[in-house]
Design an enzyme around this catalytic site. Structure first.
Site, PDB file in Angstrom:
ATOM      1  N   ASP A  45       0.815  -1.209   0.000  1.00  0.00           N
ATOM      2  CA  ASP A  45       0.000   0.000   0.000  1.00  0.00           C
ATOM      3  C   ASP A  45       0.850   1.261   0.000  1.00  0.00           C
ATOM      4  O   ASP A  45       0.445   2.295  -0.537  1.00  0.00           O
ATOM      5  CB  ASP A  45      -0.942  -0.008   1.210  1.00  0.00           C
ATOM      6  CG  ASP A  45      -2.064  -1.020   1.060  1.00  0.00           C
ATOM      7  OD1 ASP A  45      -2.347  -1.424  -0.087  1.00  0.00           O
ATOM      8  OD2 ASP A  45      -2.654  -1.421   2.079  1.00  0.00           O
ATOM      9  N   GLY A  46       2.047   1.197   0.593  1.00  0.00           N
ATOM     10  CA  GLY A  46       2.939   2.358   0.558  1.00  0.00           C
ATOM     11  C   GLY A  46       3.361   2.707  -0.850  1.00  0.00           C
ATOM     12  O   GLY A  46       3.453   3.890  -1.216  1.00  0.00           O
ATOM     13  N   ASN A 122      -5.368   8.324   1.796  1.00  0.00           N
ATOM     14  CA  ASN A 122      -5.702   7.671   3.069  1.00  0.00           C
ATOM     15  C   ASN A 122      -6.155   8.646   4.139  1.00  0.00           C
ATOM     16  O   ASN A 122      -7.289   8.589   4.589  1.00  0.00           O
ATOM     17  CB  ASN A 122      -4.503   6.868   3.591  1.00  0.00           C
ATOM     18  CG  ASN A 122      -4.465   5.457   3.061  1.00  0.00           C
ATOM     19  OD1 ASN A 122      -5.358   5.042   2.325  1.00  0.00           O
ATOM     20  ND2 ASN A 122      -3.439   4.720   3.431  1.00  0.00           N
ATOM     21  N   GLU A 123      -5.241   9.537   4.555  1.00  0.00           N
ATOM     22  CA  GLU A 123      -5.587  10.420   5.655  1.00  0.00           C
ATOM     23  C   GLU A 123      -4.614  11.573   5.778  1.00  0.00           C
ATOM     24  O   GLU A 123      -3.529  11.567   5.202  1.00  0.00           O
ATOM     25  CB  GLU A 123      -5.610   9.666   6.991  1.00  0.00           C
ATOM     26  CG  GLU A 123      -4.242   9.309   7.569  1.00  0.00           C
ATOM     27  CD  GLU A 123      -3.630   8.052   7.007  1.00  0.00           C
ATOM     28  OE1 GLU A 123      -2.449   8.120   6.568  1.00  0.00           O
ATOM     29  OE2 GLU A 123      -4.288   7.009   7.000  1.00  0.00           O
ATOM     30  N   ARG A 148      -8.140  18.624  23.014  1.00  0.00           N
ATOM     31  CA  ARG A 148      -6.841  18.578  23.677  1.00  0.00           C
ATOM     32  C   ARG A 148      -6.384  17.136  23.676  1.00  0.00           C
ATOM     33  O   ARG A 148      -7.117  16.250  24.136  1.00  0.00           O
ATOM     34  CB  ARG A 148      -6.925  19.115  25.102  1.00  0.00           C
ATOM     35  CG  ARG A 148      -7.254  20.595  25.185  1.00  0.00           C
ATOM     36  CD  ARG A 148      -7.553  21.006  26.618  1.00  0.00           C
ATOM     37  NE  ARG A 148      -7.805  22.433  26.727  1.00  0.00           N
ATOM     38  CZ  ARG A 148      -8.977  23.012  26.496  1.00  0.00           C
ATOM     39  NH1 ARG A 148     -10.020  22.280  26.115  1.00  0.00           N
ATOM     40  NH2 ARG A 148      -9.123  24.313  26.618  1.00  0.00           N
ATOM     41  N   ASP A 150      -3.150  14.226  21.777  1.00  0.00           N
ATOM     42  CA  ASP A 150      -1.973  14.030  20.936  1.00  0.00           C
ATOM     43  C   ASP A 150      -2.177  14.550  19.520  1.00  0.00           C
ATOM     44  O   ASP A 150      -1.234  15.015  18.882  1.00  0.00           O
ATOM     45  CB  ASP A 150      -1.620  12.541  20.874  1.00  0.00           C
ATOM     46  CG  ASP A 150      -0.948  12.055  22.148  1.00  0.00           C
ATOM     47  OD1 ASP A 150      -0.733  12.879  23.050  1.00  0.00           O
ATOM     48  OD2 ASP A 150      -0.636  10.855  22.230  1.00  0.00           O
ATOM     49  N   ALA A 185      -5.540   9.982  21.518  1.00  0.00           N
ATOM     50  CA  ALA A 185      -5.301  10.155  22.961  1.00  0.00           C
ATOM     51  C   ALA A 185      -5.802  11.505  23.474  1.00  0.00           C
ATOM     52  O   ALA A 185      -5.023  12.326  23.974  1.00  0.00           O
ATOM     53  CB  ALA A 185      -3.813   9.979  23.274  1.00  0.00           C
TER      54      ALA A 185
END
Length: 277
Positions: A45-46, A122-123, A148, A150, A185
């Protein structure tokens, strides 16, 4: 028809690239890396993401097909043992086109300088350079929350099976024109509160992120990470462009999901087979 081939760069993928190139030239197809009608990605996929970004300027003219030689080939329809069959299909059969939505991300700066536009298959992710990311989240022009934590991940439907899935996001069928926002997170206590769930926004809704505490941000678009200084806002929405896949046979999305994540893990080919064919 004009074609180009991208390879993961390992010995197996490079051998397949040369074999496919020679076969297709024998069928009188034209090798053209600048303006291909179809791009064959050989690897994982990369490799496919690399091919997408290499030709993102001509998405309306170029279609993609993947050959899987990596550990996870979610975008690949073919395996090395099927190379001869794929070559014949490419040479003799008009392909059907399947289109998937992609993500548009625009970074704007405080000084009003030139904005930067990115397309992602993808994102895109947003993080602070140090410490927690503190950022206002606006949806369709209205403030939704102050995040708030990561960072935030904004994914496409086809990318929902990638980093988004690892963050606990939903898997979305790529026929649905939407983007998904998942938290990394988040900080949730009596003082700070976020929604704590993935958000799925339709194509006519725009996501706007405005940093509060820090204006230097790390923006990752698929496999590329870019440092942006003095960020005023980051806008995300479903792009007007789409990625086009060349299909010569059915390969339902949910079959891909099953085979990639819950199917039996079996080797689909032996590297030595390549040189025997």
């Amino acid at each position: 028809m004009k074609f180009a081939i991208t390879s993961r760069g390992d010995q197996t993928s490079n051998a397949l690239k040369m074999k496919m190139k020679n076969y297709l030239l024998d069928f009188n197809l034209i090798f053209d890396e600048k303006e291909p009608d179809i791009v064959i990605s050989i690897g994982g996929d990369g490799t496919f993401l690399y091919a997408f970004h290499q030709y993102q300027h001509r998405l309306d003219k170029t279609a993609f097909v993947g050959v899987h030689t990596g550990h996870l080939g979610f975008y690949a329809d073919w395996v090395p043992s099927e190379i001869e069959k794929l070559v014949i299909e490419l040479a003799r059969t008009p392909f059907s086109v399947v289109e998937y939505p992609i993500l548009e991300t625009i970074v704007r700066h405080i000084d009003g300088g030139k904005e930067t536009l990115y397309l992602a298959l993808n994102e895109a992710t947003i993080r602070a350079t140090e410490g927690s990311l503190v950022i206002d989240v606006e949806i369709k022009g209205q403030k939704f929350e102050t995040f708030r934590g990561d960072g935030l991940c904004v994914s496409t439907p086809s990318g929902s099976t990638a980093y988004n899935k690892a963050l606990g996001g939903a898997i979305i069928h790529p026929s649905i024109e939407a983007i998904q926002v998942t938290e990394m997170a988040s900080i949730n206590n009596r003082v700070f509160r976020t929604i704590g769930s993935p958000l799925i926004l339709p194509a006519h809704h725009t996501l706007l992120l405005r940093p509060k505490k820090e204006t230097d941000l790390l923006v990752t678009v698929d496999h590329k990470t870019i440092l942006h200084n003095d960020v005023k806002s980051i806008q995300c929405r479903v792009a007007d462009q789409k990625v086009r896949f060349a299909r010569y046979r059915p390969f339902p999305f949910w079959n891909r999901v099953r085979d990639s994540f819950v199917g039996d893990e079996r080797p689909k080919f032996l590297p030595d087979e390549i040189n025997k064919r």
